[in-house]
Design an enzyme around this catalytic site. Structure first.
Site, PDB file in Angstrom:
ATOM      1  CE  LYS B  88      45.179  46.381  40.352  1.00  0.00           C
ATOM      2  NZ  LYS B  88      44.293  46.038  41.484  1.00  0.00           N
ATOM      3  CB  SER B 163      43.827  42.137  41.553  1.00  0.00           C
ATOM      4  OG  SER B 163      43.491  43.437  42.015  1.00  0.00           O
ATOM      5  CB  SER B 187      43.073  43.906  45.126  1.00  0.00           C
ATOM      6  OG  SER B 187      42.422  42.785  44.599  1.00  0.00           O
TER       7      SER B 187
END
Lengths: 99, 494, 482
Positions: B88, B163, B187
């Protein structure tokens, strides 16, 4: 607790965020709706509850006082400052600081 | 590449689990370089559709693959050795842009690796690139990224969740076998649910936060996003552990998270909180989750009703605590030392204000303002202190429930993936996307989402919540559930 | 109207730890800019603080030295504001739960240092220092050096218990003495190791409500703090007597103009939005840690002073002067032990030695004259090898050359002459050359003779170049002039 346009403007100044005149009403109403939702908390009595800032019920582990430095400090500085928006002679440059 | 495809037991390489890839690498069916080239080419061919990557790094990936091949040849045994992964874009990667989905860090090349990145690289994992995300991890739909929205591989008109939406979409679309995510209020779990993959948020303190760009420091936790619980366990082995550079990382030794996965769950009591089946839960969703619970019962677990009476207050408390911490964490983005600085600042104040106003997107600015307001003089007690008190009540609820049960199970989110724009105009509606996940962060517990059904061809997530530092038990439940079901093998792509 | 001044001080003391409070960077002074600022100090995204144990131990030692409560559980908080020398956009500090609670110290003022006052300490907390903004012109911009950012500080906050600038200086000197005695800071004010902000207000004499206070910053020497407080008090009194009102504000002392002026840049209402730092869990101090630190406590200024008064029979004034710094006190003790004459040792250390150090602008550690050498010199006075007057001459040579006194005495032939034969010859010479004075002496009344004898003694000392033993000279003269 509702929030006023002026409070938003003051908070924005504190946070160094500029809000255009044409967006401040929209931002105010969005934030007001968030705060309305948040205000559900006020319904319960927490007077006897100790605030909890971390879920880890632990004490901090401290570090022993040892210097940990790169061998070539100038090269290390160059690497760390490579992305600086403005620099000179190993210093970060900013618009004049007035005291 | 065709060679590699042909050698994979008639199953396309991109459909193989980490364990199967491990076997293939160890038995020399394919090399890490072949795997890496294969996945890079999939990203190249298909990511235009999903926008799940911000940065793809073929050269360092191939170099890492070659290094891994040499290590494999020398006989080294390591679960992740030579396996392609994605990080990420919130984890700092030395010399590789780490944007956190923001214009503010569009030009930021970290001079260091996050602990998680370093540990995974040491284990021999091959990083293919950096995945897209909501700006500074603030969002539940991946619509706030500076690099554009990520699309859900099951239906590109819908959101992948957020997210960690880029990681979820990339794993779901089989562009990468596994990826890291971070979870502050859901997330990892919510995008995992929406994209039909397995996502684990470990206990707060289990995985180092060093080098993971902070959103809300007391809630943030990195974890694996994979296609199965077994893969998640393998990956967690490499991610977890005490880090002396993160004083909130727990000084506990980690078990091998793969141990015990095969043990049945007949000894377990699984709590079902009635608050998680309220009227905010989509009725089809409720049906799918209940069916999953029945499956767990069939596997021998005992279902027990539990109560989490304060769970309705978790969203309000979270939307004070997380923005408050964020407002302070994001103060370092000031245009002085790295990242974006506005053009031609007139003076110091102008530099600060324009840098931050131009560098941050609307949702980030909104949360900074909410947080700064909640901490400001005169409001601290009513908001911040109150939220910290509510936080304790929520943790106490879980503590009480865990006196009776080993695991708590329920939905991951109230409904399947929604369409782009649907919740963008109403921040509160968007925030309620996390009603079932947020409390877990507030209490610091481990939680995971596993695929547990489909509604209109869109995935449903079952959430499993464990006791502090007991990831092993929820991984076991998830693995046993996945042995009995095939939802986690469903793929949106051929 | 009679006015009373009320002063409270906030003293920032840089701790002499090797590494910074939250990172492994060195705290050494004087490195090239930004070479002692690592990823954590620069607040790179993703970096985290890890607190330095020694900083806590230093703070605890201070707390024990001022009889304060050591808080078993202390919490770091964030003080949020934007400034280029503050990389994170907040300062990590302590507010609600500082490591050191209420304590107090005694100060001594007045001409004889014998007026004692009790000054309460509200608390002392740990925090990180900021970097430095360099205002030289970089094409109209300022340069930021973050080497100092993250240096550990304790901020010691007093109650408003001081009533004049002299007391404020005495308080600051006592803090300085305590931290240097403890060895937790180098106390070097010229490098900013000890800095002070003064909260000053005035009120009509006899009033028990506090006036509006101002906070004067940038007080980095004992002299400046005294001057700054005096000008600020005068300013406030003038203002009020002219019908004005004191505004609560931050002011800066300008030592060139000897005035304080408002810091308008800090005027903007600031709201620091303190909250507990989520990156740092509470710090819990075990009782056994406190006890083991208590065992390691060195003798403190007040204890040493009391001991000097009894052990060496020094006056309170002498003892307090000697105890102002640990180095000076240690030096004195070595001199006293070497020569066995504490009173003379005290006189020499406070007299000749201090004058020499002041003149040459040296720290005692830089003195050419070691404590052993000074002890030897005093021994030579005591054993009558040289007179006190010659000793001062020897001392001057010691300061210049760094040589031992015995060597100088031998080389320059300064040894006192006590040999009665030699002195008798010199006395005879003087008598022979002073016929008129001898007659005058013999004619004088016995009570006047003593005064007249002085002339002959002076002449003999002149002939002997000061080396004749004055006692012997007197005895032989008195005999010869019978």
């Amino acid at each position: 607790m509702s929030i006023s346009r002026e409070e938003i403007a003051t908070t924005a100044r504190l946070a160094r965020i500029r809000l255009r005149d044409d967006e401040i009403d929209d931002v105010t109403s969005r934030i007001a709706s968030i705060l309305d939702m948040v205000d559900q908390m006020q319904a319960i009595d927490t007077s006897a509850v100790e605030p909890m800032s971390n879920s880890l019920d632990a004490a901090q582990v401290l570090r022993s006082d040892k210097v940990d430095e790169p061998g070539d400090k100038i090269a290390a500085r160059e690497a760390l400052m490579a992305g600086a928006p403005a620099q000179q002679d190993g210093l970060f440059l900013v618009p004049k600081v007035i005291e | 590449m065709n060679k590699a495809k042909a050698m994979s037991n008639n199953q396309a390489l991109h459909q193989l689990s980490l364990c199967a890839l491990r076997e293939g690498l160890d038995s020399k069916q394919f090399s890490s370089r072949e795997l890496t080239e294969y996945f890079l080419s999939r990203i190249d061919q298909h990511d235009g559709e999903y926008n799940s990557f911000i940065t793809v790094t073929p050269e360092p990936a191939l170099a890492a693959a070659d290094a891994a091949d040499r290590r494999i040849a020398s006989g080294e045994q390591n679960a992740l050795l030579g396996i392609p992964m994605a990080q990420k874009d919130i984890f700092c990667t030395q010399g590789v842009r780490t944007s956190c989905g923001s214009k503010m860090l569009d030009n930021f090349l970290p001079p260091y690796d996050a602990t998680v990145v370093a540990q995974m690289q040491q284990a021999g994992a091959v990083t293919l690139g950096k995945t897209n995300m909501d700006e500074f991890a603030m969002g539940s739909s991946n619509e706030t990224s500076f690099y554009g929205k990520v699309k859900n591989p099951w239906d590109t008109n819908t959101v992948p969740g957020g997210s960690s939406g880029g990681s979820a979409a990339a794993v779901a679309a089989r562009l990468v076998p596994a990826a890291t995510g971070t979870d502050t209020g859901g997330s990892i779990r919510q995008p995992a649910a929406l994209c039909g993959i397995t996502g684990l948020k470990p206990t707060y303190g289990r995985v180092s936060r060093y080098g993971m760009i902070a959103f809300a420091s007391s809630l943030d936790q990195g974890g694996p996003m994979t296609r199965s619980a077994e893969d998640a366990a393998l990956m967690l082995n490499a991610m977890a552990g005490h880090d002396p550079r993160d004083s909130t990382s727990a000084a506990l030794s980690c078990p091998d998270f793969c141990d015990g996965l095969e043990q049945d769950i007949r000894d377990l009591r699984i709590g079902v909180p009635k608050e998680y089946f309220d009227d905010r839960l989509d009725s089809e969703m409720a049906g799918a989750v209940r069916e999953a619970l029945t499956e767990l019962e069939k596997l021998g677990a005992t279902l027990v009703d539990v109560e989490l009476p304060n769970s309705a207050l978790s969203v309000p408390a979270y939307y004070v605590i997380a923005p408050a911490e964020a407002s302070s964490n994001l103060s370092r983005f000031d245009g002085v030392r790295y990242g974006y600085r506005c053009e031609d600042p007139q003076d110091l104040e102008d530099m600060y204000t324009r840098t931050r106003s131009e560098g941050f997107g609307d949702e980030v600015k909104r949360r900074i303002l909410v947080g700064a307001y909640a901490l400001s003089a005169g409001y601290y007690d009513a908001y911040y202190r109150k939220a910290q008190q509510v936080r304790r009540l929520i943790k106490d609820d879980f503590d009480r429930a865990f006196e009776k049960v080993d695991v708590i199970a329920g939905p991951t989110c109230p409904s399947p993936a929604f369409r782009f724009g649907e919740k963008q105009s109403d921040p509160v509606a968007m925030y309620l996307e996390d009603i079932y996940t947020i409390a877990v962060n507030l209490a610091g517990l481990p939680g995971m989402s596993v695929p547990a059904g489909m509604i209109n061809n869109m995935p449903v997530g079952l959430q499993l919540i464990g006791k502090h530092f007991d990831e092993a038990t929820i991984l076991r439940v998830a693995h046993q559930y996945q042995r009995a079901t095939d939802w986690h093998t469903r793929s949106p792509v051929e | 109207m009679q006015w009373e001044t009320v002063i409270g001080l906030e003293v920032h003391v840089q701790l002499a730890t090797k590494s910074k409070i939250f990172s492994g960077s060195s705290t050494a002074f004087g490195a090239p800019p930004n070479t002692q600022a690592n990823a954590v100090d620069l607040a790179l995204p993703g970096t985290l603080p890890v607190a330095n144990e020694q900083a806590f131990h230093s703070a605890i030692l201070f707390g024990l030295a001022v009889n304060a409560e050591i808080e078993r559980r202390s919490v770091f908080e964030r003080k949020n504001y934007f400034y280029p020398d503050l990389p994170k956009g907040y300062q990590t500090t302590q507010l609600a739960a500082p490591i050191v609670g209420e304590g107090s110290i005694e100060i001594n003022t007045g001409t004889d240092n014998q007026t004692s006052r009790h000054i309460r300490i509200h608390h002392a907390h740990l925090e990180e220092d900021a970097g430095k903004s360099l205002h030289e012109d970089f094409h109209g911009m300022s340069g930021i050096d973050l080497n100092r950012a993250g240096t550990p500080l304790i901020e010691i906050v007093s109650e408003p218990d001081m009533r004049n600038a002299e007391e404020a200086v005495a308080y600051l000197k006592k803090i300085h003495a305590i931290v240097t005695y403890l060895g937790i800071s180098d106390g070097d004010m010229s490098q900013g190791s000890l800095r002070c902000d003064a909260n000053v207000s005035v009120r009509p004499m006899g009033s028990d409500t506090l006036g509006t206070r101002t906070e004067t910053k940038n007080l980095n020497s004992f002299r400046f703090i005294e001057k700054a407080i005096n000008v600020e008090v005068a300013r406030q009194i003038d203002l009020i007597e002219d019908g004005g009102e004191v505004v609560q504000e931050t002011r800066l002392y300008d030592s060139d103009k000897n005035e304080t002026r408002s810091m308008r840049s800090k005027e903007e209402a600031n709201d620091y939005r303190y909250f507990p730092c989520p990156d740092l869990l509470p710090v819990v101090i075990e009782q056994k840690t406190i006890e083991s630190l208590r065992q390691k406590m060195p003798e403190l200024p007040d204890q040493k002073r009391a001991r000097f008064e009894t052990q060496y029979e020094l006056s309170g004034y002498d003892a307090s002067l000697l105890c102002e710094s640990r180095e000076l006190a240690d030096y004195f003790e070595q001199v006293a032990e070497n020569c066995g004459d504490a009173k003379l040792a005290a006189n020499w250390v406070m007299g000749e030695l201090s004058a020499y150090l002041n003149k040459e602008n040296l720290f005692i550690s830089q003195s050419q004259v070691s404590a052993a050498a000074l002890g030897q010199l005093i021994s030579r006075i005591d054993d009558q090898t040289i007179s006190g007057k010659i000793a001062k001459k020897v001392f001057e040579s010691m300061c210049e050359s760094g040589d031992e006194p015995d060597k100088i005495i031998a080389q320059q032939g300064l040894k006192q002459v006590s040999d009665s034969g030699a002195i008798e010859a010199m006395v005879q010479e003087v008598i022979d050359n002073s016929e008129a004075q001898v007659l005058q002496y013999l004619a004088a009344e016995p009570d006047k003779r003593k005064k007249l004898l002085g002339y002959f003694v002076g002449q003999v000392m002149k002939v002997s170049k000061g080396q004749a033993n004055p006692g012997e000279v007197n005895r032989i003269l008195a005999e010869k002039l019978k």
